[in-house]
Design a protein around this motif. Structure first.
Motif, PDB file in Angstrom:
ATOM      1  N   ARG A 230      40.086  23.441  22.467  1.00 34.22           N
ATOM      2  CA  ARG A 230      39.138  24.466  22.909  1.00 34.22           C
ATOM      3  C   ARG A 230      39.786  25.501  23.821  1.00 34.22           C
ATOM      4  N   LEU A 231      40.917  25.149  24.423  1.00 31.61           N
ATOM      5  CA  LEU A 231      41.529  26.042  25.403  1.00 31.61           C
ATOM      6  C   LEU A 231      42.843  26.652  24.951  1.00 31.61           C
ATOM      7  N   ARG A 232      43.566  25.952  24.100  1.00 34.23           N
ATOM      8  CA  ARG A 232      44.954  26.354  23.829  1.00 34.23           C
ATOM      9  C   ARG A 232      45.061  27.739  23.203  1.00 34.23           C
ATOM     10  N   ASN A 233      44.027  28.202  22.502  1.00 35.39           N
ATOM     11  CA  ASN A 233      44.050  29.537  21.905  1.00 35.39           C
ATOM     12  C   ASN A 233      43.234  30.556  22.695  1.00 35.39           C
ATOM     13  N   ARG A 234      42.780  30.153  23.861  1.00 37.23           N
ATOM     14  CA  ARG A 234      42.020  31.065  24.706  1.00 37.23           C
ATOM     15  C   ARG A 234      42.983  31.957  25.505  1.00 37.23           C
ATOM     16  N   MET A 235      42.629  33.238  25.656  1.00 39.38           N
ATOM     17  CA  MET A 235      43.460  34.183  26.393  1.00 39.38           C
ATOM     18  C   MET A 235      43.178  34.069  27.883  1.00 39.38           C
ATOM     19  N   PHE A 236      44.237  33.956  28.685  1.00 39.81           N
ATOM     20  CA  PHE A 236      44.113  33.903  30.137  1.00 39.81           C
ATOM     21  C   PHE A 236      44.920  35.037  30.765  1.00 39.81           C
ATOM     22  N   LYS A 237      44.441  35.498  31.892  1.00 39.76           N
ATOM     23  CA  LYS A 237      45.120  36.591  32.587  1.00 39.76           C
ATOM     24  C   LYS A 237      46.425  36.107  33.193  1.00 39.76           C
ATOM     25  N   VAL A 238      47.508  36.847  32.936  1.00 37.26           N
ATOM     26  CA  VAL A 238      48.815  36.520  33.492  1.00 37.26           C
ATOM     27  C   VAL A 238      49.370  37.653  34.345  1.00 37.26           C
ATOM     28  N   GLY A 239      48.606  38.729  34.493  1.00 37.72           N
ATOM     29  CA  GLY A 239      49.063  39.852  35.310  1.00 37.72           C
ATOM     30  C   GLY A 239      48.176  41.053  35.085  1.00 37.72           C
ATOM     31  N   GLU A 240      48.617  42.186  35.600  1.00 38.15           N
ATOM     32  CA  GLU A 240      47.902  43.434  35.393  1.00 38.15           C
ATOM     33  C   GLU A 240      48.915  44.568  35.347  1.00 38.15           C
ATOM     34  N   ASP A 241      48.544  45.637  34.659  1.00 41.10           N
ATOM     35  CA  ASP A 241      49.468  46.764  34.550  1.00 41.10           C
ATOM     36  C   ASP A 241      49.307  47.686  35.748  1.00 41.10           C
ATOM     37  N   ASP A 242      50.011  48.828  35.731  1.00 41.67           N
ATOM     38  CA  ASP A 242      50.001  49.731  36.873  1.00 41.67           C
ATOM     39  C   ASP A 242      48.633  50.342  37.138  1.00 41.67           C
ATOM     40  N   ASP A 243      47.773  50.356  36.145  1.00 41.16           N
ATOM     41  CA  ASP A 243      46.431  50.913  36.316  1.00 41.16           C
ATOM     42  C   ASP A 243      45.392  49.853  36.662  1.00 41.16           C
ATOM     43  N   GLY A 244      45.831  48.604  36.834  1.00 38.90           N
ATOM     44  CA  GLY A 244      44.913  47.543  37.194  1.00 38.90           C
ATOM     45  C   GLY A 244      44.239  46.868  36.030  1.00 38.90           C
ATOM     46  N   TYR A 245      44.650  47.150  34.795  1.00 33.48           N
ATOM     47  CA  TYR A 245      44.074  46.500  33.626  1.00 33.48           C
ATOM     48  C   TYR A 245      44.744  45.144  33.396  1.00 33.48           C
ATOM     49  N   THR A 246      43.961  44.191  32.915  1.00 32.54           N
ATOM     50  CA  THR A 246      44.480  42.839  32.772  1.00 32.54           C
ATOM     51  C   THR A 246      45.454  42.715  31.609  1.00 32.54           C
ATOM     52  N   VAL A 247      46.425  41.826  31.802  1.00 31.94           N
ATOM     53  CA  VAL A 247      47.386  41.451  30.765  1.00 31.94           C
ATOM     54  C   VAL A 247      47.189  39.972  30.503  1.00 31.94           C
ATOM     55  N   LYS A 248      47.044  39.594  29.231  1.00 34.74           N
ATOM     56  CA  LYS A 248      46.676  38.219  28.900  1.00 34.74           C
ATOM     57  C   LYS A 248      47.607  37.598  27.873  1.00 34.74           C
ATOM     58  N   MET A 249      47.639  36.261  27.901  1.00 37.06           N
ATOM     59  CA  MET A 249      48.357  35.468  26.904  1.00 37.06           C
ATOM     60  C   MET A 249      47.511  34.267  26.532  1.00 37.06           C
ATOM     61  N   LYS A 250      47.718  33.760  25.309  1.00 38.28           N
ATOM     62  CA  LYS A 250      47.094  32.499  24.933  1.00 38.28           C
ATOM     63  C   LYS A 250      47.705  31.364  25.755  1.00 38.28           C
ATOM     64  N   LEU A 251      46.884  30.380  26.075  1.00 36.15           N
ATOM     65  CA  LEU A 251      47.340  29.292  26.926  1.00 36.15           C
ATOM     66  C   LEU A 251      48.513  28.551  26.297  1.00 36.15           C
ATOM     67  N   ARG A 252      48.462  28.307  24.980  1.00 32.76           N
ATOM     68  CA  ARG A 252      49.550  27.555  24.349  1.00 32.76           C
ATOM     69  C   ARG A 252      50.854  28.337  24.388  1.00 32.76           C
TER      70      ARG A 252
END
Length: 580
Positions: A230-252
């Motif tokens: 249920r979680l391994r393919n969910r996108m989680f925030k790993v940072g943000e760009d210079d404009d404050g927008y979120t950057v995400k990756m799948k948990l796996r």
């Protein structure tokens, strides 16, 4: 597209100007810094400028005007001295004060520590220890009752020793992936569960009926997270760009990156949106807000209106958060389930210019958490000692300087009072949970910052306080009268100004979104392969385009820091990123 490409893309979005994330080679040298801390040496450290004394137990530099003292203790030394530096008064004890959950009633914590803004570490909260059950039968409070019993000391040291043994064996092994599943050795299982949960030494039979560990104690191990469908393919925030927008990756993908990366300061899952979908929302059931922190006054405005306040944390070693104060006057608690973290705390009276150490950052140097702990913080302390030797402390900003470092071990919950500067470095791979909150003890500070920082929400909050906590509503209005503050809904000029700013902000937001979409289309046109969506579906694209308001203050501060570094060094320098 594999996890390496996903990680490369996330890093490019997070820090587009940093071309080489391994330029300082810290992955190869980090063990020299971290190993003593993992083994429990120098687990607690105090550095401060004070009046001159001749205490032989501390490293001291004296002159007629004062002294620079540094005290370092191992876990065993701390227990032997019961956290006391000199004397027995609370003001001379080590910070943070270390408490056992079984011996500390919530009322004791609220009156003696939270109300007095004293940082605390509370042990064994995730393992179902009933808060203060034993202590309620005693006539004196835990922190006044003297040294721990010999059995208690042995239990704490046993848990630490057990954990270190598992860590040592685990560091010699690497997880293997087979058919998309992680196979974990017996030693990794020992590391995942090292705590009072696996040790019967500190179990009291009278507590058995109340012993109910958090599900996260097992469900949040690295292997369990990787294999969670249920979680391994969910996108989680790993940072943000210079404009404050979120950057995400799948948990796996992130967990593969966590295990294999050699970056100086790796990406770090610090996600506040895990409660927004039916799969990740399960994480809310895996832990319980500790009784010490269950008063949450922001809940009156509702989940939709309140700022983000809880974060799910998965951090590779060398990742962390740079020095900051939590926003809106809130206090915070941070529970560590797996791994170890290194913290540094500065009291509120230490100036920002000293804490940040901007003048000590050389041209071209980075200032991520790992650089702060390994390079900048030692320079700050050396400068303080130099000022003492030269007798030039007065007027330097270092008057009354002090900082406190400590290692957080699995099963420990750290309490950070409002106004305290703090930074955190993951010295091993870690999993944890953290929340910011407002209670009666920090209400005044939170109200004064919220009424100006979140003006519309403050109006709603005041109405709800008037209905459910009329005494706090009276306090809020009293603070407004004292400061001559006019609430947003009572100030037509402020409302008009706010509307103009909102319209302009929305216009700029649309322009940025259009630019991002155009840039993304160019990347898609020039790329090969079938994965042109980059694992972001329509709902994720909308979420990515929504700026996280809670992180806006950090983005603004980061830009100010960059401008200051530009003026000081002639370069844009490094960035301050990520909330704590």
């Amino acid at each position: 597209m594999g996890w390496r490409e996903k990680a490369h893309r996330a890093k490019r979005l997070h820090r587009p100007t940093l071309k080489d994330w391994t330029r300082d080679g810290l992955a190869a040298t980090f063990s020299d810094y971290a190993s003593p801390l993992v083994e429990g040496e120098d687990a607690y450290c105090c550095f401060r400028i004070g009046t001159a004394n001749n205490n032989n137990d501390v490293s001291t530099e004296n002159n007629s005007n004062g002294s620079a003292q540094e005290i370092k203790w191992s876990v065993g030394d701390y227990h032997e001295n019961n956290g006391a530096i000199t004397g027995s008064d609370l003001n001379t004890k080590m910070i943070p004060v270390v408490l056992e959950a079984k011996d500390t009633p919530p009322e004791c914590f609220h009156s003696e520590y939270e109300a007095r803004c004293i940082p605390v570490v509370i042990r064994d909260v995730p393992y179902g220890i009933n808060c203060g059950q034993q202590q309620q039968q005693q006539t004196s409070l835990h922190h006044e009752s003297g040294d721990q019993t010999a059995a208690g000391q042995q239990a704490s040291l046993h848990r630490h020793s057990e954990h270190q043994t598992a860590v040592g064996r685990f560091q010699e092994e690497k997880k293997e992936c087979d058919d998309g599943h992680v196979h974990v050795s017996q030693d990794m299982q020992s590391l995942n569960h090292s705590s009072a949960l696996n040790s019967q030494v500190n179990r009291n039979p009278s507590l058995d009926n109340s012993y109910a560990p958090w599900p996260a104690v097992t469900a949040w191990s690295f292997a369990s997270l990787y294999n969670d469908e249920r979680l391994r393919n969910r996108m989680f925030k790993v940072g943000e760009d210079d404009d404050g927008y979120t950057v995400k990756m799948k948990l796996r993908h992130f967990l593969r990156y966590l295990e294999s990366n050699t970056d100086d300061s790796p990406l770090y899952i610090f996600d506040a949106t895990f409660d927004e979908d039916r799969h990740a929302k399960r994480l809310l059931k895996d832990y319980t807000v500790p009784t010490y922190f269950n008063e949450d006054l922001f809940k009156l405005v509702g989940e939709r209106r309140r700022p983000p306040y809880r974060w799910f944390l998965v951090g590779p070693e060398r990742s962390g958060t740079t020095v900051h104060i939590d926003p809106l006057g809130t206090s915070a608690w941070n529970t560590l389930l797996f791994g170890m973290k290194r913290w540094v705390l500065f009291p509120p009276h230490v100036p920002k210019s000293v804490v940040k150490g901007r003048s000590l950052i050389m041209k071209g140097e980075d200032d991520e958490a790992i650089h702060y702990f390994m390079t900048i913080l030692p320079r700050i302390k050396r400068k303080a000692a130099l000022l003492v030797r030269e007798g030039t402390v007065d007027g330097s900003g270092y008057e009354g300087f002090e900082c406190w470092e400590f290692t957080q071990f699995p099963g420990e919950t750290v309490f950070i009072p409002h106004g305290w500067w703090h930074a955190v470095l993951n010295i091993t791979h870690t999993v944890g949970i953290t929340q910011n909150y407002c209670s009666r003890r920090n209400f005044d500070a939170v109200w004064m910052q919220t009424r100006s920082g979140r003006k519309k929400m403050a109006c709603t909050w005041l109405r709800r306080l008037n209905e459910q906590y009329p005494d706090l509503a009276v306090r809020a209005r009293g603070l407004n009268r004292r400061d001559g503050f006019v609430m947003w809904e009572d100030d037509p000029v402020a409302k008009q100004k706010w509307m103009r700013k909102k319209i302009e902000k929305e216009r700029k937001k649309r322009e940025k979104l259009l630019k991002r979409q155009a840039h993304g289309k160019k990347d898609d046109d020039s790329s090969s392969g079938s994965d042109k969506s980059m694992d972001i579906d329509n709902s994720e694209s909308k979420r990515l385009a929504k700026k996280e308001k809670w992180g806006e203050h950090r983005t603004t501060e980061r830009k100010k820091d960059d401008m200051q570094l530009h003026c000081d060094n002639g370069t844009s320098g490094a960035r301050v990123v990520s909330p704590h």
